[in-house]
Motif scaffolding. Sequence first.
Motif, PDB file in Angstrom:
ATOM      1  N   GLU A  98      24.322 -29.181   3.361  1.00  9.90           N
ATOM      2  CA  GLU A  98      23.398 -30.505   4.710  1.00  9.90           C
ATOM      3  C   GLU A  98      22.357 -31.290   3.636  1.00  9.90           C
ATOM      4  N   ARG A 142      22.607 -35.644   3.607  1.00 11.55           N
ATOM      5  CA  ARG A 142      21.648 -36.854   4.807  1.00 11.55           C
ATOM      6  C   ARG A 142      20.987 -36.793   3.155  1.00 11.55           C
ATOM      7  N   PRO A 157      28.084 -36.958   8.079  1.00 12.19           N
ATOM      8  CA  PRO A 157      26.906 -37.357   7.957  1.00 12.19           C
ATOM      9  C   PRO A 157      26.603 -37.633   6.699  1.00 12.19           C
ATOM     10  N   ARG A 168      22.975 -40.850   9.775  1.00 14.08           N
ATOM     11  CA  ARG A 168      22.262 -40.317   9.834  1.00 14.08           C
ATOM     12  C   ARG A 168      22.162 -40.572  11.293  1.00 14.08           C
TER      13      ARG A 168
END
Length: 320
Positions: A225, A229, A257, A261
């Motif tokens: 993650e 990001r 992702p 965002r």
Amino acid sequence: MSHPTTRVLALLELLQAHPGLTGAVLAQRLEIDERTVRRYATRLVDLGIPVRAERGRYGGYRLLPGFKLPPLMLTDDEATAVLLGLLAGRQLGLTVAGAGADSALAKIQRVLPAALRERIEAVAQTLDFTVAKRRSAAPAGDVVLTLADAARQRRRVRLAYRSWRGEHTDRDLDPYGLVFHSGRWYVTGHDQLRGELRTFRVDRVGAARLLDVTFAEPAAFDPVEHVTRSLAGVRYRWPVEVWLQTSPAEAARRIPPSVARLTEVDGGVLLRAHAERLDGMARLLAGLEWPFEILEPDELRAALREHVRGLARACDPPGQ
């Protein structure tokens, strides 16, 4: 090497590569005490592997002369699984610098029985992929292994790093994990130079060295993650904000992702991203199934109009 079986196998590897190592040296390398070394040597003897302990000033542990481990034996299914893994890794870019995957593939094929080798070669020659082959720079194998070891042991590592601008820095990193994404290796963790969480491309790491500094495992940290990001937040030329009339779940289903965002706001979803080229962002928006409103930049509206005009021209009959 926390598991006893792993240490027993590591002891066997050390005895094959460096016969005559003393109990003290073996204990240091395996991170155990000498009494445990003796116990592991006894376990190898119980398994039929002739380990001899020689006393005296020049004594140490060694395998009896002439002893060799039997060759690696694979069933047809196991050999097929290994070779398919190598083929897929080469296609996806999941490799390291050098010809490791190709040489491993060639070695395994050489020792296969003729009938199985022909069947495996048929797979290699006829198998194709819907995913395009990745041609990104491969990281050095020793760098990948060092970073993985550091992340597992929670030990700080010193990197010789080259930025995308070509600037070289030495920086200390607490690596939280390795991530393979879109044909590239990334390492993410706490960068001591900047004092913040950072993501680095592993192929830009010239060297990595373990340090005698440990760090606490971060709570509920997801390396995948964080990397995706981080990539979405790269400061390309154009900052983009678009309001989407949809739910967060639907937006996340269509927009990775690593691209943008997504934040729930005003009964819809706010898309924030940076783009080097606006025509690509225009194509992404045109392919969405929901109404949207471009908040910035104005140039994105012009890029979207040009894209729509191109679609309209494609609808015209030939000759008009």
